[in-house]
Design a protein around this motif. Structure first.
Motif, mmCIF file in Angstrom:
data_model
loop_
_atom_site.group_PDB
_atom_site.id
_atom_site.type_symbol
_atom_site.label_atom_id
_atom_site.label_comp_id
_atom_site.label_asym_id
_atom_site.label_seq_id
_atom_site.Cartn_x
_atom_site.Cartn_y
_atom_site.Cartn_z
ATOM 1 N N ILE A 1 31.061 51.480 34.721
ATOM 2 C CA ILE A 1 32.369 51.139 35.283
ATOM 3 C C ILE A 1 32.328 49.719 35.812
ATOM 4 O O ILE A 1 31.340 49.300 36.420
ATOM 5 C CB ILE A 1 32.738 52.102 36.432
ATOM 6 N N LYS A 2 33.397 48.975 35.559
ATOM 7 C CA LYS A 2 33.517 47.614 36.079
ATOM 8 C C LYS A 2 34.908 47.435 36.679
ATOM 9 O O LYS A 2 35.803 48.266 36.483
ATOM 10 C CB LYS A 2 33.334 46.580 34.957
ATOM 11 N N LEU A 3 35.065 46.345 37.408
ATOM 12 C CA LEU A 3 36.388 45.908 37.842
ATOM 13 C C LEU A 3 36.839 44.781 36.936
ATOM 14 O O LEU A 3 36.014 44.048 36.397
ATOM 15 C CB LEU A 3 36.345 45.394 39.291
ATOM 16 N N THR A 4 38.130 44.648 36.771
ATOM 17 C CA THR A 4 38.622 43.478 36.049
ATOM 18 C C THR A 4 38.262 42.237 36.868
ATOM 19 O O THR A 4 38.062 42.309 38.085
ATOM 20 C CB THR A 4 40.151 43.531 35.862
ATOM 21 N N GLU A 5 38.160 41.088 36.218
ATOM 22 C CA GLU A 5 37.746 39.872 36.925
ATOM 23 C C GLU A 5 38.726 39.508 38.038
ATOM 24 O O GLU A 5 38.322 39.082 39.123
ATOM 25 C CB GLU A 5 37.598 38.711 35.937
ATOM 26 N N ILE A 6 40.025 39.698 37.766
ATOM 27 C CA ILE A 6 41.026 39.377 38.793
ATOM 28 C C ILE A 6 40.896 40.328 39.976
ATOM 29 O O ILE A 6 40.941 39.915 41.138
ATOM 30 C CB ILE A 6 42.453 39.452 38.195
ATOM 31 N N SER A 7 40.699 41.608 39.696
ATOM 32 C CA SER A 7 40.562 42.592 40.765
ATOM 33 C C SER A 7 39.288 42.343 41.571
ATOM 34 O O SER A 7 39.288 42.416 42.795
ATOM 35 C CB SER A 7 40.538 44.000 40.174
ATOM 36 N N ALA A 8 38.179 42.027 40.871
ATOM 37 C CA ALA A 8 36.915 41.753 41.556
ATOM 38 C C ALA A 8 37.044 40.526 42.457
ATOM 39 O O ALA A 8 36.549 40.512 43.589
ATOM 40 C CB ALA A 8 35.802 41.541 40.535
#
Length: 203
Positions: free
Chosen positions: A63-70
């Motif tokens: 699982i990852k976060l989108t770059e904008i969300s991160a």
């Protein structure tokens, strides 16, 4: 250099507190040259790990976060850390007279105690580069315990109070720290409900 104290607090904390007390750095310089720099470690490492490395729990998929969300989460975390250290430093100065501190008239002491006591938590941010929940929890728990001990150890030296009073003073400050922590959690929930929550993607 202010950052040299970070190493000393792990090797010879009592001598380092004596040195910090003698400096009487201006609160703004102390905040900018120490807190602003070290507080950035955790948000930067968290951004890298959540946006690019990802994490998994058990046998679940990555699982990852989108770059904008991160980036959004990291910036908000950074701001919360800056506010938290300032609030703790303000509380130290505000309570000083109650506990018989002889150095309450020096405005830098509260910020100094808060900033340098939080050093283990700042440096624990490097652990976020290895995004395994249980590992991060253990590292930050150990850092929080050592940070609490640093504050207890530094209170009598920096604020000029008896060691016995430092126990009650430190206990009151830990309560304030917990209130600050809970406030950030509540703030997170409010922001998430306003649409600023994390956006997950599969790795």
């Amino acid at each position: 250099m202010l950052l040299s104290h970070a190493f000393g607090l792990f090797t010879h904390p009592e001598d380092e507190w004596v040195s910090i007390k003698k400096e009487h750095e201006h609160p703004t310089r102390l905040y900018v040259a120490y807190v602003v720099v070290l507080a950035a470690i955790a948000p930067i490492c968290a951004y890298i790990s959540t946006a690019h490395f990802g994490w998994s729990i058990g046998s679940e998929r990555l699982i990852k976060l989108t770059e904008i969300s991160a980036l959004q989460m990291s910036v908000l975390t950074y701001l919360a850390m800056l506010v938290g250290v300032f609030a703790l430093g303000y509380a130290i100065n505000w309570m000083a007279k109650t506990y018989g501190a002889k150095e309450e008239h020096v405005p830098s002491n509260g910020i100094a105690l808060a900033a340098y006591s939080c050093t283990p938590l700042f440096l624990a941010g490097f652990a976020l580069l290895y995004p395994v929940p249980w590992f991060n929890a253990v590292v930050f728990l150990a850092a929080a315990c050592y940070g609490a001990w640093l504050m207890y150890d530094g209170l009598p030296i920096v604020m000029g109070i008896e060691k016995e009073r430092a126990v009650m003073y430190g206990g009151a400050l830990l309560t304030v720290a917990l209130v600050i922590l809970v406030s950030t959690r509540v703030g997170s929930v409010i922001l998430w409900n306003l649409g600023l929550g994390p956006v997950f993607v599969s790795g």
